[in-house]
Design a protein around this motif. Sequence first.
Motif, PDB file in Angstrom:
ATOM      1  N   LEU A  54       0.967  -1.304  -0.057  1.00  0.00           N
ATOM      2  CA  LEU A  54       0.123   0.091  -0.152  1.00  0.00           C
ATOM      3  C   LEU A  54       0.773   1.264  -0.038  1.00  0.00           C
ATOM      4  O   LEU A  54       0.245   2.430   0.235  1.00  0.00           O
ATOM      5  CB  LEU A  54      -0.987   0.044   1.067  1.00  0.00           C
ATOM      6  N   ARG A  55       2.357   1.015  -0.189  1.00  0.00           N
ATOM      7  CA  ARG A  55       3.076   2.185  -0.200  1.00  0.00           C
ATOM      8  C   ARG A  55       2.492   3.081  -1.297  1.00  0.00           C
ATOM      9  O   ARG A  55       2.133   2.857  -2.205  1.00  0.00           O
ATOM     10  CB  ARG A  55       4.416   1.825  -0.525  1.00  0.00           C
ATOM     11  N   GLY A  56       2.648   4.488  -0.968  1.00  0.00           N
ATOM     12  CA  GLY A  56       2.114   5.506  -2.010  1.00  0.00           C
ATOM     13  C   GLY A  56       0.923   6.103  -1.480  1.00  0.00           C
ATOM     14  O   GLY A  56       0.417   7.041  -1.921  1.00  0.00           O
ATOM     15  N   GLN A  57       0.134   5.212  -0.465  1.00  0.00           N
ATOM     16  CA  GLN A  57      -0.993   5.854  -0.039  1.00  0.00           C
ATOM     17  C   GLN A  57      -0.818   6.294   1.348  1.00  0.00           C
ATOM     18  O   GLN A  57      -0.023   5.670   2.150  1.00  0.00           O
ATOM     19  CB  GLN A  57      -2.080   4.718  -0.159  1.00  0.00           C
ATOM     20  N   VAL A  58      -1.956   7.032   1.946  1.00  0.00           N
ATOM     21  CA  VAL A  58      -1.848   7.140   3.448  1.00  0.00           C
ATOM     22  C   VAL A  58      -2.782   6.078   4.068  1.00  0.00           C
ATOM     23  O   VAL A  58      -3.789   5.692   3.446  1.00  0.00           O
ATOM     24  CB  VAL A  58      -2.673   8.574   3.800  1.00  0.00           C
ATOM     25  N   VAL A  59      -2.289   5.525   5.030  1.00  0.00           N
ATOM     26  CA  VAL A  59      -3.069   4.207   5.468  1.00  0.00           C
ATOM     27  C   VAL A  59      -3.076   4.419   6.929  1.00  0.00           C
ATOM     28  O   VAL A  59      -2.463   5.122   7.622  1.00  0.00           O
ATOM     29  CB  VAL A  59      -2.142   3.107   5.384  1.00  0.00           C
ATOM     30  N   MET A  60      -4.390   4.070   7.344  1.00  0.00           N
ATOM     31  CA  MET A  60      -4.826   4.019   8.844  1.00  0.00           C
ATOM     32  C   MET A  60      -5.200   2.771   9.199  1.00  0.00           C
ATOM     33  O   MET A  60      -6.065   1.986   8.547  1.00  0.00           O
ATOM     34  CB  MET A  60      -6.288   4.906   8.992  1.00  0.00           C
ATOM     35  N   LEU A  61      -4.408   2.265  10.221  1.00  0.00           N
ATOM     36  CA  LEU A  61      -4.667   1.150  10.749  1.00  0.00           C
ATOM     37  C   LEU A  61      -5.392   1.317  12.028  1.00  0.00           C
ATOM     38  O   LEU A  61      -4.988   1.864  12.977  1.00  0.00           O
ATOM     39  CB  LEU A  61      -3.257   0.427  11.152  1.00  0.00           C
ATOM     40  N   ASN A  62      -6.824   0.586  12.145  1.00  0.00           N
ATOM     41  CA  ASN A  62      -7.607   0.887  13.206  1.00  0.00           C
ATOM     42  C   ASN A  62      -7.648  -0.610  13.803  1.00  0.00           C
ATOM     43  O   ASN A  62      -8.364  -1.553  13.213  1.00  0.00           O
ATOM     44  CB  ASN A  62      -8.866   1.342  12.673  1.00  0.00           C
ATOM     45  N   SER A 137      -5.899   3.614  16.552  1.00  0.00           N
ATOM     46  CA  SER A 137      -5.314   3.835  14.991  1.00  0.00           C
ATOM     47  C   SER A 137      -4.140   4.361  15.162  1.00  0.00           C
ATOM     48  O   SER A 137      -3.505   5.368  15.826  1.00  0.00           O
ATOM     49  CB  SER A 137      -6.326   4.771  14.636  1.00  0.00           C
ATOM     50  N   VAL A 138      -3.445   3.802  14.003  1.00  0.00           N
ATOM     51  CA  VAL A 138      -2.086   4.364  13.706  1.00  0.00           C
ATOM     52  C   VAL A 138      -2.352   4.808  12.120  1.00  0.00           C
ATOM     53  O   VAL A 138      -2.630   4.199  11.330  1.00  0.00           O
ATOM     54  CB  VAL A 138      -1.001   3.145  13.626  1.00  0.00           C
ATOM     55  N   LEU A 139      -1.697   6.179  11.954  1.00  0.00           N
ATOM     56  CA  LEU A 139      -1.812   6.678  10.783  1.00  0.00           C
ATOM     57  C   LEU A 139      -0.435   6.577   9.930  1.00  0.00           C
ATOM     58  O   LEU A 139       0.618   7.005  10.667  1.00  0.00           O
ATOM     59  CB  LEU A 139      -2.254   8.137  10.698  1.00  0.00           C
ATOM     60  N   ILE A 140       0.007   6.391   8.781  1.00  0.00           N
ATOM     61  CA  ILE A 140       0.860   6.021   8.169  1.00  0.00           C
ATOM     62  C   ILE A 140       0.862   6.928   6.940  1.00  0.00           C
ATOM     63  O   ILE A 140      -0.023   6.826   6.144  1.00  0.00           O
ATOM     64  CB  ILE A 140       1.314   4.383   7.640  1.00  0.00           C
ATOM     65  N   ASP A 141       2.234   7.595   6.634  1.00  0.00           N
ATOM     66  CA  ASP A 141       2.244   8.389   5.438  1.00  0.00           C
ATOM     67  C   ASP A 141       2.306   7.478   4.169  1.00  0.00           C
ATOM     68  O   ASP A 141       2.546   6.366   4.207  1.00  0.00           O
ATOM     69  CB  ASP A 141       3.229   9.492   5.596  1.00  0.00           C
ATOM     70  N   CYS A 142       2.410   8.491   3.105  1.00  0.00           N
ATOM     71  CA  CYS A 142       2.576   7.686   1.962  1.00  0.00           C
ATOM     72  C   CYS A 142       3.929   7.045   1.430  1.00  0.00           C
ATOM     73  O   CYS A 142       3.911   6.391   0.616  1.00  0.00           O
ATOM     74  CB  CYS A 142       2.199   8.556   0.640  1.00  0.00           C
TER      75      CYS A 142
END
Length: 173
Positions: A54-62, A137-142
Motif C-alpha cells: 500500500l506504499r504511496g497511499q496514506v494508511v490508517m490501521l484501526n 489507530s495508527v496513521l502511516i504516510d505515503c
Amino acid sequence: MFIRSFSRIACFVIALGVLAQPATAKEKTTALSGPAPDFTLKSNTGKNIRLSELRGQVVMLNFWASWCGPCKQEMPLLDALYQRYQPAGFTLLGINAEEDIGAAKALLAKDPVAFPVLFDTDSKTSETYGVDAMPSSVLIDCNGNMRHLHRSYVPGDEKIYKKLIKSLLKECK
C-alpha cells in the motif's frame, strides 16, 4: 493472550476515564516516527493484504475488537472517512485483534463496512504496533512511515482523524 485481557481492561478503564474527565486531542494523539512494520494478514474477503503493498497511499490501521463499545461506535464513522478519502489515496485497514473471529464476522454481517477488515488472531501485529488500548489507530504516510497514534474513541474524534488524513494526503502530492 495477555494483550486480549489487557485490552479489555484498557477499553473499560479508558471508557471510565472518558466519563470522568475527557482527554484532550493532544493527550490521545501521539506523534510517531519511523517506518511502519510490515505485516500480512488475511482479510474478511479471504484475501491476504500486505501493508508494504500500500506504499504511496496514506494508511490508517484501526485496531479493534467486537467486545469494545467505542470500537463499534466509531466503525460507521471510519467507514464514512474511508469512502470519502479513498479516491484521494487513503486506505483504512480495520484490524480485529481477537483469537476467535466469529464475533467479528457476526458484527460485520450486521453492520458491514466498505474498508478491508483483517484478522490478527495471534495478536502479533497488535503487539508489534504496541497496541495497549481498544480502539487504537495508527496513521502511516505515503512513504510508509508511522506518523500518529490515536488511542481510544469518543464522539468527535473523527474530526481529529479527518484533519490528520487531509494533512498527510497533502504531503503526498
